[in-house]
Scaffold this motif. Structure first.
Motif, PDB file in Angstrom:
ATOM      1  N   LEU A 171      -0.537  12.019  -9.717  1.00 15.34           N
ATOM      2  CA  LEU A 171      -0.773  13.444  -9.473  1.00 15.34           C
ATOM      3  C   LEU A 171       0.228  14.284 -10.252  1.00 15.34           C
ATOM      4  CD1 LEU A 171      -2.413  15.536  -7.779  1.00 15.34           C
ATOM      5  CD2 LEU A 171      -0.591  15.392  -6.072  1.00 15.34           C
ATOM      6  N   VAL A 172       1.502  13.847 -10.259  1.00 13.28           N
ATOM      7  CA  VAL A 172       2.522  14.545 -11.043  1.00 13.28           C
ATOM      8  C   VAL A 172       2.205  14.469 -12.535  1.00 13.28           C
ATOM      9  CG1 VAL A 172       4.971  14.546 -11.676  1.00 13.28           C
ATOM     10  CG2 VAL A 172       4.310  14.238  -9.295  1.00 13.28           C
ATOM     11  N   ASP A 173       1.656  13.326 -12.983  1.00  6.31           N
ATOM     12  CA  ASP A 173       1.238  13.225 -14.385  1.00  6.31           C
ATOM     13  C   ASP A 173       0.215  14.306 -14.721  1.00  6.31           C
ATOM     14  OD1 ASP A 173       2.848  11.110 -15.019  1.00  6.31           O
ATOM     15  OD2 ASP A 173       1.315   9.576 -14.744  1.00  6.31           O
ATOM     16  N   GLY A 174      -0.747  14.488 -13.810  1.00  6.42           N
ATOM     17  CA  GLY A 174      -1.736  15.534 -14.029  1.00  6.42           C
ATOM     18  C   GLY A 174      -1.111  16.915 -14.029  1.00  6.42           C
ATOM     19  N   LEU A 175      -0.170  17.137 -13.120  1.00  2.51           N
ATOM     20  CA  LEU A 175       0.553  18.413 -13.106  1.00  2.51           C
ATOM     21  C   LEU A 175       1.274  18.628 -14.435  1.00  2.51           C
ATOM     22  CD1 LEU A 175       2.113  18.290  -9.513  1.00  2.51           C
ATOM     23  CD2 LEU A 175       0.243  19.772 -10.270  1.00  2.51           C
ATOM     24  N   SER A 176       1.847  17.544 -14.972  1.00  5.07           N
ATOM     25  CA  SER A 176       2.564  17.653 -16.245  1.00  5.07           C
ATOM     26  C   SER A 176       1.633  18.047 -17.378  1.00  5.07           C
ATOM     27  CB  SER A 176       3.243  16.313 -16.573  1.00  5.07           C
ATOM     28  OG  SER A 176       4.173  15.963 -15.577  1.00  5.07           O
ATOM     29  N   ASP A 216      -5.831   6.666  -7.585  1.00  6.36           N
ATOM     30  CA  ASP A 216      -4.867   6.784  -8.680  1.00  6.36           C
ATOM     31  C   ASP A 216      -5.537   7.301  -9.941  1.00  6.36           C
ATOM     32  OD1 ASP A 216      -2.252   6.455  -9.719  1.00  6.36           O
ATOM     33  OD2 ASP A 216      -2.846   4.591 -10.677  1.00  6.36           O
ATOM     34  N   ALA A 217      -6.783   6.879 -10.174  1.00  5.00           N
ATOM     35  CA  ALA A 217      -7.507   7.332 -11.361  1.00  5.00           C
ATOM     36  C   ALA A 217      -7.875   8.807 -11.268  1.00  5.00           C
ATOM     37  CB  ALA A 217      -8.765   6.485 -11.556  1.00  5.00           C
ATOM     38  N   LEU A 218      -8.226   9.267 -10.070  1.00  2.46           N
ATOM     39  CA  LEU A 218      -8.621  10.666  -9.883  1.00  2.46           C
ATOM     40  C   LEU A 218      -7.420  11.614  -9.816  1.00  2.46           C
ATOM     41  CD1 LEU A 218     -11.440  10.162  -7.231  1.00  2.46           C
ATOM     42  CD2 LEU A 218     -11.747  10.864  -9.615  1.00  2.46           C
ATOM     43  N   VAL A 253      -6.568  14.009 -12.812  1.00  2.00           N
ATOM     44  CA  VAL A 253      -7.531  15.104 -12.936  1.00  2.00           C
ATOM     45  C   VAL A 253      -7.230  16.184 -11.899  1.00  2.00           C
ATOM     46  CG1 VAL A 253      -9.981  15.715 -12.911  1.00  2.00           C
ATOM     47  CG2 VAL A 253      -9.262  13.465 -13.770  1.00  2.00           C
ATOM     48  N   ALA A 254      -6.974  15.754 -10.654  1.00  3.08           N
ATOM     49  CA  ALA A 254      -6.650  16.718  -9.599  1.00  3.08           C
ATOM     50  C   ALA A 254      -5.369  17.464  -9.923  1.00  3.08           C
ATOM     51  CB  ALA A 254      -6.518  15.992  -8.260  1.00  3.08           C
ATOM     52  N   GLY A 255      -4.342  16.728 -10.411  1.00  5.44           N
ATOM     53  CA  GLY A 255      -3.074  17.376 -10.751  1.00  5.44           C
ATOM     54  C   GLY A 255      -3.224  18.399 -11.859  1.00  5.44           C
ATOM     55  N   THR A 256      -4.040  18.076 -12.868  1.00  5.26           N
ATOM     56  CA  THR A 256      -4.267  19.017 -13.969  1.00  5.26           C
ATOM     57  C   THR A 256      -4.950  20.282 -13.464  1.00  5.26           C
ATOM     58  OG1 THR A 256      -4.454  17.196 -15.553  1.00  5.26           O
ATOM     59  CG2 THR A 256      -5.390  19.319 -16.205  1.00  5.26           C
ATOM     60  N   LEU A 257      -5.957  20.125 -12.622  1.00  6.78           N
ATOM     61  CA  LEU A 257      -6.666  21.291 -12.085  1.00  6.78           C
ATOM     62  C   LEU A 257      -5.732  22.152 -11.229  1.00  6.78           C
ATOM     63  CD1 LEU A 257     -10.065  19.616 -11.109  1.00  6.78           C
ATOM     64  CD2 LEU A 257      -9.615  21.138 -13.050  1.00  6.78           C
ATOM     65  N   PRO A 274       0.805  -1.227   0.000  1.00  7.31           N
ATOM     66  CA  PRO A 274       0.000   0.000   0.000  1.00  7.31           C
ATOM     67  C   PRO A 274       0.834   1.271   0.000  1.00  7.31           C
ATOM     68  CG  PRO A 274      -0.934  -1.588   1.513  1.00  7.31           C
ATOM     69  CD  PRO A 274       0.373  -2.178   1.049  1.00  7.31           C
ATOM     70  N   LEU A 275       2.016   1.228   0.650  1.00 11.43           N
ATOM     71  CA  LEU A 275       2.881   2.409   0.648  1.00 11.43           C
ATOM     72  C   LEU A 275       3.343   2.729  -0.762  1.00 11.43           C
ATOM     73  CD1 LEU A 275       4.529   4.567   2.147  1.00 11.43           C
ATOM     74  CD2 LEU A 275       6.336   2.862   2.441  1.00 11.43           C
ATOM     75  N   ALA A 276       3.766   1.696  -1.492  1.00 13.18           N
ATOM     76  CA  ALA A 276       4.195   1.915  -2.870  1.00 13.18           C
ATOM     77  C   ALA A 276       3.014   2.301  -3.759  1.00 13.18           C
ATOM     78  CB  ALA A 276       4.880   0.668  -3.414  1.00 13.18           C
ATOM     79  N   ALA A 277       1.836   1.717  -3.506  1.00 17.51           N
ATOM     80  CA  ALA A 277       0.642   2.093  -4.275  1.00 17.51           C
ATOM     81  C   ALA A 277       0.301   3.559  -4.037  1.00 17.51           C
ATOM     82  CB  ALA A 277      -0.530   1.196  -3.893  1.00 17.51           C
ATOM     83  N   ALA A 278       0.475   4.015  -2.790  1.00 15.04           N
ATOM     84  CA  ALA A 278       0.248   5.427  -2.496  1.00 15.04           C
ATOM     85  C   ALA A 278       1.249   6.300  -3.249  1.00 15.04           C
ATOM     86  CB  ALA A 278       0.350   5.672  -0.993  1.00 15.04           C
ATOM     87  N   ALA A 279       2.491   5.790  -3.385  1.00 16.04           N
ATOM     88  CA  ALA A 279       3.483   6.532  -4.170  1.00 16.04           C
ATOM     89  C   ALA A 279       3.071   6.594  -5.638  1.00 16.04           C
ATOM     90  CB  ALA A 279       4.856   5.875  -4.029  1.00 16.04           C
ATOM     91  N   LEU A 280       2.450   5.524  -6.144  1.00 12.54           N
ATOM     92  CA  LEU A 280       1.944   5.546  -7.512  1.00 12.54           C
ATOM     93  C   LEU A 280       0.850   6.593  -7.681  1.00 12.54           C
ATOM     94  CD1 LEU A 280       1.858   1.733  -8.300  1.00 12.54           C
ATOM     95  CD2 LEU A 280       2.978   3.452  -9.704  1.00 12.54           C
ATOM     96  N   VAL A 281       0.032   6.757  -6.653  1.00 12.52           N
ATOM     97  CA  VAL A 281      -0.991   7.813  -6.692  1.00 12.52           C
ATOM     98  C   VAL A 281      -0.307   9.172  -6.794  1.00 12.52           C
ATOM     99  CG1 VAL A 281      -2.871   8.917  -5.431  1.00 12.52           C
ATOM    100  CG2 VAL A 281      -2.668   6.431  -5.412  1.00 12.52           C
ATOM    101  N   GLY A 282       0.772   9.343  -6.022  1.00 11.84           N
ATOM    102  CA  GLY A 282       1.530  10.593  -6.114  1.00 11.84           C
ATOM    103  C   GLY A 282       2.114  10.807  -7.494  1.00 11.84           C
ATOM    104  N   HIS A 283       2.576   9.713  -8.110  1.00 17.50           N
ATOM    105  CA  HIS A 283       3.103   9.814  -9.470  1.00 17.50           C
ATOM    106  C   HIS A 283       2.013  10.239 -10.449  1.00 17.50           C
ATOM    107  CE1 HIS A 283       4.999   9.005 -13.227  1.00 17.50           C
ATOM    108  NE2 HIS A 283       4.344   7.882 -13.441  1.00 17.50           N
TER     109      HIS A 283
END
Length: 242
Positions: free
Chosen positions: A115-120, A171-173, A176-180, A104-113
């Motif tokens: 988020l960075v995708d959305g920022l990108s 991870d799916a959301l 979208v959050a990162g883009t906003l 779950p810790l690594a999965a949470a890191a994937l969620v962070g990744h």
């Protein structure tokens, strides 16, 4: 346009996660493929992107690579301190885990990744419509692997699927959050580079110490090795095409 493309990334992430849930009967092959995908993402996507984003150095070492070493070491320390990972000395021996926290810790890191995708995506559209479109297409294509990996690592050493499903939704959301966020708040690139390096270290540790040994434990190795190689080649092809 940026938000619509981030929604496409959401759909791709969900598709990858649902695929991982459906193939649990061949778990060792799923783990082998996930290990290859993670290795490819680290080598061909995360580290090159981190080094491209920032050229900052500390003691003549690129800052993202310091983050990479810190992420790798941190997950190792967390596992040892919590007595999570107890590997037998024999190569590819079965692994026992007191608690399934590292997945779950690594999965949470994937969620962070993600988020960075959305920022990108948002930052790309701030630079121009064509740049944003290229970035968004790259994110959409590799988000299938992100969703697959999120479910796989979150359900490692677990029979309860609920945490994996919740993390898949997060991870799916996240894109979208990162883009906003990127479209409304400026995000300094100086922070993104070290974070991507740190995240790459976390993922590489998980693949090397958890996923691949578990994939080979008690199963024929040749076919599992083939799926690992396939995962690496898939990411190489996606990155090359993008």
């Amino acid at each position: 346009m940026a938000v619509l493309l981030s929604l496409a990334a959401l759909v791709m992430t969900l598709a990858g996660g649902l695929l991982a849930l459906r193939v649990r009967d061949h778990r060792h092959l799923v783990l082998g493929l996930a290990g290859g995908l993670i290795l490819g993402v680290v080598a061909f996507d995360l580290i090159p992107e981190a080094l491209r984003i920032t050229g900052a150095r500390l003691l003549h070492v690129p800052v993202p690579m310091i983050g990479f070493a810190a992420g790798f070491a941190l997950l190792h320390v967390v596992e040892q301190a919590a007595a999570i990972h107890r590997a037998h000395e024999r190569e590819y021996a079965p692994h026992t885990h007191a608690h399934g926290r590292s997945g779950p810790l690594a999965a949470a890191a994937l969620v962070g990744h993600s988020l960075v995708d959305g920022l990108s995506i948002g930052l790309g559209f701030q630079a121009g419509a064509s740049s944003g479109l290229v970035v968004a297409l790259a994110v959409i294509v590799h988000d299938l692997a992100d969703g697959f990996n999120t479910v796989t690592v979150a359900s490692l050493h677990r029979t309860d699927r609920r945490p994996a499903i919740l993390l898949l939704l997060a991870d799916a959301l996240a894109p979208v959050a990162g883009t906003l966020i990127a479209l409304s708040v400026p995000v300094p690139h100086a922070l993104l580079g070290p974070y991507l390096g740190f995240f790459a270290g976390v993922l590489l540790y998980l693949a090397a110490a958890e996923i691949l040994p578990e994939a080979h434990s008690g199963h024929p190795r040749v076919l599992t090795l083939c799926t690992t190689g396939l995962g690496v080649l898939l990411v190489l092809g996606v990155v090359g095409a993008a």
